[in-house]
Design a protein around this motif. Structure first.
Motif, short mmCIF file in Angstrom:
data_model
loop_
_atom_site.label_atom_id
_atom_site.label_comp_id
_atom_site.label_asym_id
_atom_site.label_seq_id
_atom_site.Cartn_x
_atom_site.Cartn_y
_atom_site.Cartn_z
N GLU A 31 49.55 14.36 33.11
CA GLU A 31 49.95 13.37 32.10
C GLU A 31 51.47 13.21 32.04
O GLU A 31 51.97 12.10 31.84
CB GLU A 31 49.42 13.79 30.73
CG GLU A 31 47.90 13.70 30.60
CD GLU A 31 47.40 14.25 29.27
OE1 GLU A 31 48.25 14.76 28.50
OE2 GLU A 31 46.18 14.16 29.00
N CYS A 32 52.19 14.34 32.22
CA CYS A 32 53.65 14.27 32.06
C CYS A 32 54.41 14.42 33.37
O CYS A 32 55.62 14.65 33.37
CB CYS A 32 54.12 15.34 31.06
SG CYS A 32 53.80 17.04 31.60
N HIS A 33 53.72 14.33 34.51
CA HIS A 33 54.40 14.48 35.80
C HIS A 33 55.49 13.42 35.94
O HIS A 33 55.28 12.24 35.63
CB HIS A 33 53.39 14.34 36.94
CG HIS A 33 53.92 14.80 38.26
ND1 HIS A 33 54.78 14.04 39.01
CD2 HIS A 33 53.73 15.96 38.93
CE1 HIS A 33 55.09 14.71 40.12
NE2 HIS A 33 54.47 15.87 40.09
N PRO A 34 56.71 13.81 36.37
CA PRO A 34 57.83 12.85 36.48
C PRO A 34 57.51 11.65 37.35
O PRO A 34 58.05 10.56 37.11
CB PRO A 34 58.94 13.71 37.10
CG PRO A 34 58.63 15.10 36.68
CD PRO A 34 57.13 15.19 36.66
N ASP A 35 56.68 11.81 38.36
CA ASP A 35 56.34 10.66 39.20
C ASP A 35 55.56 9.60 38.43
O ASP A 35 55.58 8.42 38.79
CB ASP A 35 55.51 11.13 40.41
CG ASP A 35 56.36 11.91 41.40
OD1 ASP A 35 57.60 11.88 41.25
OD2 ASP A 35 55.79 12.54 42.31
N ARG A 36 54.86 10.03 37.40
CA ARG A 36 54.09 9.09 36.57
C ARG A 36 54.90 8.60 35.36
O ARG A 36 54.46 7.67 34.67
CB ARG A 36 52.81 9.75 36.09
CG ARG A 36 51.84 10.09 37.21
CD ARG A 36 50.51 10.53 36.65
NE ARG A 36 49.53 10.76 37.71
CZ ARG A 36 48.24 11.04 37.50
NH1 ARG A 36 47.78 11.14 36.27
NH2 ARG A 36 47.43 11.23 38.52
N ASN A 37 56.03 9.25 35.11
CA ASN A 37 56.86 8.89 33.97
C ASN A 37 58.31 8.79 34.40
O ASN A 37 59.16 9.60 33.97
CB ASN A 37 56.71 9.92 32.85
CG ASN A 37 55.28 10.09 32.39
OD1 ASN A 37 54.78 9.36 31.56
ND2 ASN A 37 54.59 11.08 32.97
N ASP A 40 61.69 9.23 32.08
CA ASP A 40 61.33 9.80 30.78
C ASP A 40 61.80 11.26 30.74
O ASP A 40 61.17 12.15 31.34
CB ASP A 40 59.81 9.72 30.57
CG ASP A 40 59.41 10.08 29.15
OD1 ASP A 40 60.15 10.81 28.47
OD2 ASP A 40 58.32 9.62 28.72
N LYS A 41 62.89 11.53 30.05
CA LYS A 41 63.46 12.88 29.99
C LYS A 41 62.54 13.84 29.24
O LYS A 41 62.44 15.03 29.58
CB LYS A 41 64.83 12.84 29.32
CG LYS A 41 65.87 12.02 30.09
CD LYS A 41 66.12 12.65 31.48
CE LYS A 41 67.19 11.87 32.22
NZ LYS A 41 67.45 12.43 33.58
N GLU A 42 61.87 13.36 28.21
CA GLU A 42 60.97 14.22 27.45
C GLU A 42 59.79 14.68 28.32
O GLU A 42 59.38 15.84 28.27
CB GLU A 42 60.45 13.49 26.21
CG GLU A 42 61.52 13.24 25.15
CD GLU A 42 60.94 12.63 23.88
OE1 GLU A 42 59.69 12.50 23.81
OE2 GLU A 42 61.72 12.29 22.98
N ALA A 43 59.25 13.74 29.11
CA ALA A 43 58.14 14.09 30.00
C ALA A 43 58.60 15.09 31.06
O ALA A 43 57.87 16.03 31.40
CB ALA A 43 57.59 12.83 30.67
N GLU A 44 59.83 14.92 31.56
CA GLU A 44 60.35 15.85 32.55
C GLU A 44 60.52 17.24 31.97
O GLU A 44 60.18 18.26 32.60
CB GLU A 44 61.68 15.33 33.09
CG GLU A 44 62.29 16.21 34.18
CD GLU A 44 63.57 15.64 34.74
OE1 GLU A 44 64.49 16.43 35.02
OE2 GLU A 44 63.64 14.40 34.90
#
Length: 375
Positions: A31-37, A40-44
């Protein structure tokens, strides 16, 4: 800012099994993988936090240390995953493999989705003649193999039913037994590593998803093939288990020895006997090539036994090329036998009139022998 509890980060209890942690980690990390977001610093940051927690708790020794000392167990090493500087890039690659490697069946010894194992490769030995190697051929083969079961479509389950996820390994295909700091991972005994259980196997294939059959195949043997050439027919090997991809069929060619020609690459060699008279006075002889064509070969005057003469472009074709080898003819001068009285007289007359000039090699040989032994 104080670090959150690793179990809280993964959303599991302290008694969670490795499989439960892996499932929880996989769900959150996807859900929070950087490639999908992107951007998005929060997801990273969340992904880094998940990665650090999972690296600590998925290792039996690190987990035991964390359960005893908490985050203090990793304070000297900067964290269980070594985050910091370029370490994050390496961790991203590792976690990507861990995250998506299971899905592609690359980890834990699983053989693909739902245990769909690739079929075995097959070998077929074919013998051909030199003429067939020259012209090429289309051959029909009968190969005993395994094909996908038409009754269940390769699934292995009885029509109308489906395989179920193995409850022992939760579909992972492997189970882990842990005692203190030591953990042993082995193939799941319930599903044999497939991750699925078939309660109602197909009666036609007994749950394997394939059955034995003799197949008739057509294979094109190109012109110019050599002894030992291997031809690959992709997807013509055994069918995979439970709908898995088929293996390949490899055809190994062997060329039968020829009664007249010997081969060296694209060139052909043959030995042709001629009469002593033809070798002496020269002339023309007819030689057949591998394709049956008649080739005129000029014999120079005074040809000696063992001399090689060449006929261009009458050898073998070059595999997948436009060139063609040559035909090399080795001359063998035959000594006459079973002479009549008249023939003997004529040969004796020829011998009496011969000189060192007529037979320079013989004359030179005996001259050197005389010098060597002094008589």
């Amino acid at each position: 800012m104080a670090k959150r509890d690793y179990y809280e980060v993964l959303g599991v209890s302290r008694t969670a099994t490795e499989v439960e942690m892996k499932i929880a980690f996989r769900k959150s990390a996807m859900e929070c993988h950087p490639d999908r977001n992107p951007g998005d610093k929060e997801a990273e940051a969340r992904f880094k936090e998940l990665n650090e927690a999972y690296q600590a708790l998925s290792d039996a020794q690190k987990r035991a240390a964390y359960d005893r000392f908490g985050h203090g167990a990793f304070e000297q090493g900067g964290g269980p995953g070594g985050f910091g500087g370029d370490g994050f890039s390496a961790s991203m690659a590792d976690i990507f493999e861990d995250l998506f490697g299971d899905v592609m069946g690359r980890r834990g010894g699983r053989s693909g989705s739902g245990g769909r194992e690739r079929g075995s490769d097959l070998r077929y030995n074919m013998e051909i003649t030199l003429e067939e190697a020259y012209t090429g051929k289309t051959a029909t083969l009968k190969v005993p193999t395994s094909v996908t079961c038409d009754a269940c479509g390769g699934a292995g389950a009885k029509k109308g039913s489906k395989p179920k996820t193995c409850s022992t390994c939760a579909g992972y295909g492997r189970v882990r037994a842990q005692q203190g700091f030591f953990a042993i991972e082995r193939t799941c005994p319930s599903c044999q590593g497939r991750g699925e259980i078939i309660d109602n196997p197909c009666p036609s294939c007994a749950g394997s998803g394939r059955k034995s059959l003799e197949r008739t195949l057509s294979v094109n043997v190109p012109a110019g093939v050599e002894d030992g050439t291997r031809i690959r027919l992709a997807g013509e090997g055994e069918a995979g288990l439970r709908g898995g991809p088929p293996g390949d069929l490899y055809i190994f060619l062997s060329v039968k020895p020829h009664a007249f020609f010997q081969r060296d690459g694209a060139d052909l060699y043959c030995r042709v006997p001629i009469s002593m008279v033809r070798a002496a006075i020269g002339g023309e002889i007819t030689v057949h090539a591998i394709d049956g064509a008649e080739c005129k070969l000029k014999i120079p005057e005074g040809t000696q036994s063992g001399r090689q003469l060449k006929i261009k472009a009458k050898g073998m074709p070059v595999l997948r090329g436009r060139e063609q080898g040559d035909l090399h003819v080795q001359i063998s001068v035959e000594t006459p036998q079973n002479l009549t009285k008249r023939q003997r007289e004529l040969l004796q007359e020829f011998e009496d009139e011969s000189s060192n000039h007529t037979h320079p090699e013989a004359a030179g040989f005996f001259s050197r022998m005389k010098e060597l032994f002094g008589k």
